[in-house]
Design an enzyme around this catalytic site. Structure first.
Site, PDB file in Angstrom:
ATOM      1  N   ASN A   9       0.873  -1.174   0.000  1.00  0.00           N
ATOM      2  CA  ASN A   9       0.000   0.000   0.000  1.00  0.00           C
ATOM      3  C   ASN A   9       0.910   1.225   0.000  1.00  0.00           C
ATOM      4  OD1 ASN A   9      -1.753   2.085   0.587  1.00  0.00           O
ATOM      5  ND2 ASN A   9      -2.182   1.424   2.688  1.00  0.00           N
ATOM      6  N   LYS A  11       0.184   4.327  -0.265  1.00  0.00           N
ATOM      7  CA  LYS A  11      -0.387   5.549   0.326  1.00  0.00           C
ATOM      8  C   LYS A  11      -0.120   6.741  -0.610  1.00  0.00           C
ATOM      9  CE  LYS A  11       0.039   3.306   4.725  1.00  0.00           C
ATOM     10  NZ  LYS A  11       0.213   3.380   6.160  1.00  0.00           N
ATOM     11  N   HIS A  95      -9.332   1.424   4.902  1.00  0.00           N
ATOM     12  CA  HIS A  95      -8.039   1.548   5.599  1.00  0.00           C
ATOM     13  C   HIS A  95      -8.196   2.489   6.801  1.00  0.00           C
ATOM     14  CE1 HIS A  95      -3.908   2.686   6.451  1.00  0.00           C
ATOM     15  NE2 HIS A  95      -3.557   1.547   5.892  1.00  0.00           N
ATOM     16  N   GLU A  97      -6.468   4.825   7.902  1.00  0.00           N
ATOM     17  CA  GLU A  97      -6.232   6.259   7.643  1.00  0.00           C
ATOM     18  C   GLU A  97      -7.460   6.903   7.014  1.00  0.00           C
ATOM     19  OE1 GLU A  97      -2.558   5.668   5.538  1.00  0.00           O
ATOM     20  OE2 GLU A  97      -1.610   5.088   7.422  1.00  0.00           O
ATOM     21  N   GLU A 167      -5.240  -4.807  10.646  1.00  0.00           N
ATOM     22  CA  GLU A 167      -4.195  -3.814  10.861  1.00  0.00           C
ATOM     23  C   GLU A 167      -4.450  -3.072  12.168  1.00  0.00           C
ATOM     24  OE1 GLU A 167      -2.246  -2.673   6.889  1.00  0.00           O
ATOM     25  OE2 GLU A 167      -4.019  -1.439   7.101  1.00  0.00           O
ATOM     26  N   GLY A 173       2.784   2.180  10.713  1.00  0.00           N
ATOM     27  CA  GLY A 173       3.760   3.252  10.551  1.00  0.00           C
ATOM     28  C   GLY A 173       4.493   3.622  11.827  1.00  0.00           C
ATOM     29  N   SER A 213       3.672  -2.219  10.232  1.00  0.00           N
ATOM     30  CA  SER A 213       5.131  -2.301  10.414  1.00  0.00           C
ATOM     31  C   SER A 213       5.715  -3.660  10.022  1.00  0.00           C
ATOM     32  CB  SER A 213       5.519  -1.930  11.851  1.00  0.00           C
ATOM     33  OG  SER A 213       5.100  -0.596  12.135  1.00  0.00           O
TER      34      SER A 213
END
Ligand code: PGA
Length: 250
Positions: A9, A11, A95, A97, A167, A173, A213
Site C-alpha cells: 500500500n 499511500k 483503511h 487512515e 491492521e 507506521g 510495520s
C-alpha cells in the site's frame, strides 16, 4: 492451503514516473515466483502507468480506495469500473487512515465492498483496533463490529475472493509490530466470526493479511502462524529491495 498474498500500500507516495521506476526495479527481483500472489496499490494518478509497466509480470494492481456509485456528480471520487478499466484487480477498502482522517464508516465500507464486488474487483477490507481500544480490552468487540457492519447484507457467494486485512492502528507506521501471537489471535477471531456469519466454506478460503510495520525481518515469523495468509505493507513496500525481501519470506 490458502495462497499467500503480499500487498503493498503505497499511500500518498510516488508520481507515475517514480512508480514505474519502482516496477522496473522490482519486477526482476520477483520474477518466477509462482506460489504466492503479489499486489501493489499506487495512488490513483499512477494506476494506468503502473498497469502498463506490470504487463507480462504476475504482480497484480490494486487501488487504495473506491467509491460505491458507478458514475455521477461525485467530485473527487473514483468508480469501481474506472479502476477495472485501469487494470486493477484489487481495491483496498476501509483503511484506518481513511477511517481516521476522512470519515470512513463501516456503512460506507459496506457499500464500497458491494460495488467493488459487483464490478469484479477483489476487496481488501481493513479492520483493526486503536491502542486505546486494545488497552480497554475492546479488541475483539471492535473487530466484530467492523466485520459485521462492513459485510452487512452481503452473501457468501459475493465474497469468495474477499481479503480481510487485520491492521492494528497502533502498529501502522509506528515500527511497533504486533507480536506473531497477538496477530494470530486476532486473525483466528476474525475467521471464526466470518464462519459464524457465512458458514464454514468461506472462512476456509478467506485470506486474512496482517498489516502494521511489516518488514523483511519480521515477515517469516508472522507467516508461520496458521491464520496469517499474507501481509499488507506500507512503508516497507516503497523500496524494491525491502518489498521483494518481504515477498520472498520463507
Ligand atoms: P506500515 O503500514 O507497513 O507502514 O505500518 C501498513 C498499512 O497502513 O497498510
Amino acid at each position: 492451503m490458502r495462497r499467500p498474498l503480499i500487498a503493498g500500500n503505497w499511500k500518498m507516495y510516488k508520481t507515475p514516473a517514480e512508480a514505474v521506476d519502482f516496477v522496473q526495479r522490482f519486477a526482476p527481483l520477483v520474477a518466477g515466483i509462482a506460489d504466492r500472489d503479489i499486489m501493489i496499490a499506487p495512488a490513483f494518478p499512477a494506476l494506468a502507468a503502473v498497469a502498463a509497466a506490470l504487463k507480462g509480470t504476475s504482480v497484480g494492481l490494486g487501488a487504495q480506495d473506491v467509491f460505491w456509485e458507478a458514475e455521477g456528480a461525485f467530485t473527487g471520487q473514483v468508480a469501481p469500473r474506472m479502476l477495472v478499466a485501469c487494470g486493477c484487480r484489487y481495491a483496498i477498502i476501509g483503511h484506518s487512515e481513511r477511517r481516521q482522517y476522512f470519515g470512513e464508516t463501516d456503512a460506507g465500507v459496506c457499500r464500497k465492498i458491494q460495488s467493488a464486488v459487483a464490478a469484479g474487483l477483489i476487496p481488501v477490507m481493513c479492520v483493526g483496533e486503536t491502542e486505546a481500544e486494545r488497552e480497554a480490552g475492546q479488541t475483539f468487540p471492535v473487530l466484530d463490529k467492523q466485520i459485521q457492519n462492513g459485510l452487512e447484507g452481503l452473501i457468501a457467494d459475493q465474497l469468495t475472493a474477499l481479503v480481510i486485512a487485520y491492521e492494528p492502528v497502533w502498529a501502522i507506521g509506528t515500527g511497533k509490530t504486533a507480536t506473531a501471537g497477538q496477530a494470530q489471535e486476532a486473525h483466528q477471531f476474525i475467521r471464526s466470526r466470518v464462519a459464524e456469519r457465512f458458514g464454514p466454506a468461506l472462512p476456509g478460503a478467506l485470506r486474512i493479511l496482517y498489516g502494521g510495520s511489516v518488514k523483511p525481518e519480521n515477515i517469516s515469523e508472522l507467516m508461520a502462524m496458521a491464520d496469517i495468509d499474507g501481509a499488507l505493507v506500507g512503508g516497507a513496500s516503497l523500496k524494491p529491495d525491502s518489498f521483494a525481501g518481504i515477498v520472498k519470506f520463507k
